[in-house]
Design an enzyme around this catalytic site. Sequence first.
Site, PDB file in Angstrom:
ATOM      1  N   LYS A  64       1.613  36.881  84.202  1.00 25.52           N
ATOM      2  CA  LYS A  64       1.282  36.487  82.755  1.00 25.52           C
ATOM      3  C   LYS A  64      -0.084  36.679  82.411  1.00 25.52           C
ATOM      4  O   LYS A  64      -0.518  37.203  81.584  1.00 25.52           O
ATOM      5  CB  LYS A  64       1.635  35.122  82.422  1.00 25.52           C
ATOM      6  CG  LYS A  64       1.086  34.079  82.981  1.00 25.52           C
ATOM      7  CD  LYS A  64       1.606  32.636  82.538  1.00 25.52           C
ATOM      8  CE  LYS A  64       0.952  31.581  83.267  1.00 25.52           C
ATOM      9  NZ  LYS A  64      -0.441  31.227  83.066  1.00 25.52           N
ATOM     10  N   THR A  65      -0.824  36.285  83.836  1.00 23.82           N
ATOM     11  CA  THR A  65      -2.335  36.492  83.441  1.00 23.82           C
ATOM     12  C   THR A  65      -2.719  38.044  83.337  1.00 23.82           C
ATOM     13  O   THR A  65      -3.716  38.378  82.508  1.00 23.82           O
ATOM     14  CB  THR A  65      -3.237  35.761  84.683  1.00 23.82           C
ATOM     15  OG1 THR A  65      -2.788  34.434  84.846  1.00 23.82           O
ATOM     16  CG2 THR A  65      -4.714  36.025  84.637  1.00 23.82           C
ATOM     17  N   ASP A  90      -2.864  30.482  76.662  1.00 23.68           N
ATOM     18  CA  ASP A  90      -2.246  30.348  77.862  1.00 23.68           C
ATOM     19  C   ASP A  90      -1.461  29.105  77.837  1.00 23.68           C
ATOM     20  O   ASP A  90      -1.860  28.077  77.260  1.00 23.68           O
ATOM     21  CB  ASP A  90      -3.120  30.831  78.888  1.00 23.68           C
ATOM     22  CG  ASP A  90      -2.309  31.328  80.237  1.00 23.68           C
ATOM     23  OD1 ASP A  90      -1.139  31.512  80.159  1.00 23.68           O
ATOM     24  OD2 ASP A  90      -3.035  31.189  81.285  1.00 23.68           O
ATOM     25  N   GLU A  91      -0.298  29.053  78.676  1.00 19.84           N
ATOM     26  CA  GLU A  91       0.322  27.712  78.974  1.00 19.84           C
ATOM     27  C   GLU A  91       0.630  27.180  77.879  1.00 19.84           C
ATOM     28  O   GLU A  91       0.647  25.920  77.854  1.00 19.84           O
ATOM     29  CB  GLU A  91      -0.565  27.061  80.063  1.00 19.84           C
ATOM     30  CG  GLU A  91      -0.969  27.631  81.157  1.00 19.84           C
ATOM     31  CD  GLU A  91       0.135  27.827  82.573  1.00 19.84           C
ATOM     32  OE1 GLU A  91       1.286  27.563  82.016  1.00 19.84           O
ATOM     33  OE2 GLU A  91      -0.047  28.617  83.371  1.00 19.84           O
ATOM     34  N   GLN A 116       8.335  25.126  82.726  1.00 23.21           N
ATOM     35  CA  GLN A 116       7.194  24.650  83.618  1.00 23.21           C
ATOM     36  C   GLN A 116       6.514  23.539  82.818  1.00 23.21           C
ATOM     37  O   GLN A 116       5.288  23.310  83.176  1.00 23.21           O
ATOM     38  CB  GLN A 116       6.440  25.797  84.026  1.00 23.21           C
ATOM     39  CG  GLN A 116       7.006  26.675  84.970  1.00 23.21           C
ATOM     40  CD  GLN A 116       5.895  27.674  85.761  1.00 23.21           C
ATOM     41  OE1 GLN A 116       5.364  27.520  86.475  1.00 23.21           O
ATOM     42  NE2 GLN A 116       6.217  29.012  85.139  1.00 23.21           N
ATOM     43  N   ARG A 128       6.308  27.872  93.595  1.00 20.02           N
ATOM     44  CA  ARG A 128       4.992  28.036  93.944  1.00 20.02           C
ATOM     45  C   ARG A 128       5.097  28.651  95.534  1.00 20.02           C
ATOM     46  O   ARG A 128       4.028  29.313  96.006  1.00 20.02           O
ATOM     47  CB  ARG A 128       4.157  26.633  94.580  1.00 20.02           C
ATOM     48  CG  ARG A 128       3.899  25.766  93.370  1.00 20.02           C
ATOM     49  CD  ARG A 128       3.195  26.464  92.099  1.00 20.02           C
ATOM     50  NE  ARG A 128       4.183  26.818  91.269  1.00 20.02           N
ATOM     51  CZ  ARG A 128       4.114  27.542  90.295  1.00 20.02           C
ATOM     52  NH1 ARG A 128       2.925  28.182  89.864  1.00 20.02           N
ATOM     53  NH2 ARG A 128       5.182  27.893  89.479  1.00 20.02           N
TER      54      ARG A 128
END
Length: 741
Positions: free
Chosen positions: A40-41, A223-224, A254, A606
Amino acid sequence: MAEKDKMAEDIFAGLTPQQLEAASHIDGPMLVVAGAGSGKTRVVTRRIAWLISQGVRPHQILAMTFTNKAAGEMQQRVAELVGEAPRWVGTFHSLCARFLRFDLDHLNEGRDGRFTIYDSDDQISLLKQICKDRNIDDKKFKPKTLSSMISQAKSKMQSPADLPQGSWYDEIIANVYSSYEQRLRAANALDFDDLLLLTVRLLEKVEPLRLEYQRRFRYLLIDEYQDTNHTQYRLMKLLCNESNNVHVTGDPDQSIYSWRGADYRNIMDFQTDFPDARVVRLERNYRSTRAILDVANHVIQFNSDRIEKNLYTEEDGGDPVRTVVLSRDREEGEWIAEKASSLKNEEGFSYSQMAVFYRTNAQSRVLEEALMGAGIPYQIVGGLRFYERKEIKDLLAHLKILVNSRDIVALRRIVNCRPTGVGEKTFEAILTQANELGIPAFEFVSRPDFVQVFNGRNSAKLRDFSYWCQKLAAISLSPVRECVRDILEKSGLTEHISANTKDPAWEDRLENLAAFLGRATEFSQEHPEADLAEFLEDVALVADVDTYDPNADNLVLMTLHSAKGLEFPVVFLSGLEQGLLPHANSEGSIDKEEEERRLFYVGITRAEKKLYLTRAQSRMLFGKFEYTSPSSFMRDLPQDKIEEVITSMSAGGDFDPFDDDFDDDFDDPNPFFDEFAPTPALSRKIPQSSAGLSFKTGDHVRHPSFGAGKILSCSKNQAVVQFFSGGTRLLSLSSAKLEKC
């Protein structure tokens, strides 16, 4: 044309069709549902670069993130792609701080752009003083709890008048909140929640300013988005102009920060807010093996309120996810240390490629002891931060008072951090007289005629203190490095620490002060035009994860909440026990249980190559060993994808650390999966209460979290239950939600 084509080719190189669709979008709202490890980044940075390449000016783009690390990476990558990066890329809090530096005085409430940002310690100090001044028992009304309640209220944009007023307790909370706000204004100080709250209030009340920002920022990227709270949602709506060029990226699976006000419904409702929004799903994972993703996908499907997606990878196989059961928490730590050493020595992993996650900070002690015993270097992310150490807080207080002479919390700390000759009564007298004169206390005590004007006792110590304050006030705020160096030379902090050689950490404290000067030097080199106020803002907004150093060959310890946004080749997820994960606070609440499952999902995703899920059958809690039960989430795992590790430290089904004569009725041949396990969360029925039911010794019962068990002893109000999943619990019959089998 060829040059533009080449730039477009570079910007979109390596993107999947879904990533390309998101990155090449220009106008109108867009929702990118980005699964863990889906790049996504990369999408956000490529979209920013594409906008700039299409003629959008960098200053017309506003991109909001949740960590300084993410913001820095975005700016760097955009600059590499198109030669320049937008200035307005940063965390919500840092960008709002910049807005307020320019425009806070428009609110006309007594604060200006030279405000101080109070961290949690500063807030608690202020609340302690309020409790003391108002004769409030700080054992019944703990400052830390008060701080949390005020933060929750601010995240909902509630003022003191908006709080419940139904009881004396409610009245005290509201009054403390009101006093807290008054003192923040008097000190020209803001807490972290104010950075968001006051920006929203500013844009709501000052229409010309709101219109100016809407014209300035043609494109808004967040973002997020699943971690935004109500205030951040309002901020987004206020910054949107009629074009609605808002691009949000996130993953409801998340969302793990409801305790700080985050509301995942913001992302769930995005299409309601923007009916014409384009939606793109990023489901290809570039991080984890297929084995790990199979487990993650299976776990999260038991949550009902989510946007459906399925992570996949084009890589084959991978090691199976492994479960490990140890008899005690100490042995859990020893096994992790032993395995980490083996992975380094036999498989070539470095310690920096490994991380141990846990639900609560209290779990870290046993893990630290095991790592120290094995000689394994480690770093804790989210423990005591560098900027929270006493000597650093003392130094920061001196710096803050230079920027904001109204900061009473900083001045009080300066007076108390080493001998100054100013006691509590004298300090209060100084505050009172300064208030009568209508000037900040630091300005008052820094006046050359202070000892003549002050109504208190004229002593040599007071003259010395006033002269010292005058020298402090004369220090220039820039360059930052010279300012910090001058403070260290004139404050007397280093001399005070050096003289206290009985403190075993005195040398470390001096090294920390030197390290702080080093940080100031770096900041001066990176921002040669900046002054002390900007440096203090940079320091105040450092997050826990920003202190993580991936280049040091240390094994990383952190809570699951701190792990968000990071990745490691090897992950040990420890403490998979009922009451830890899911946490006991979630018992009886479907919403809280689903958030705990999302937290488990975050931990799983992770891991890149190897994932170990560990638990102990007994754990030291509150000074004594307690039996534990396997986490109910372990029943959500796909059993055909899990491999159990049998070790010399593994506990057998009939193991009891206290009693060798354990009742055979409660043997547990498989500590994670057994025939008595609770049904999956999607079909699990949770009774409202066991109150009114009649129980007796020997009854077979079922608990919504611990599963089936047998009552060993019973009274009118309580029962001792041995659960077949492997733990003994003392339960209250009025609230435990037991039902008979």
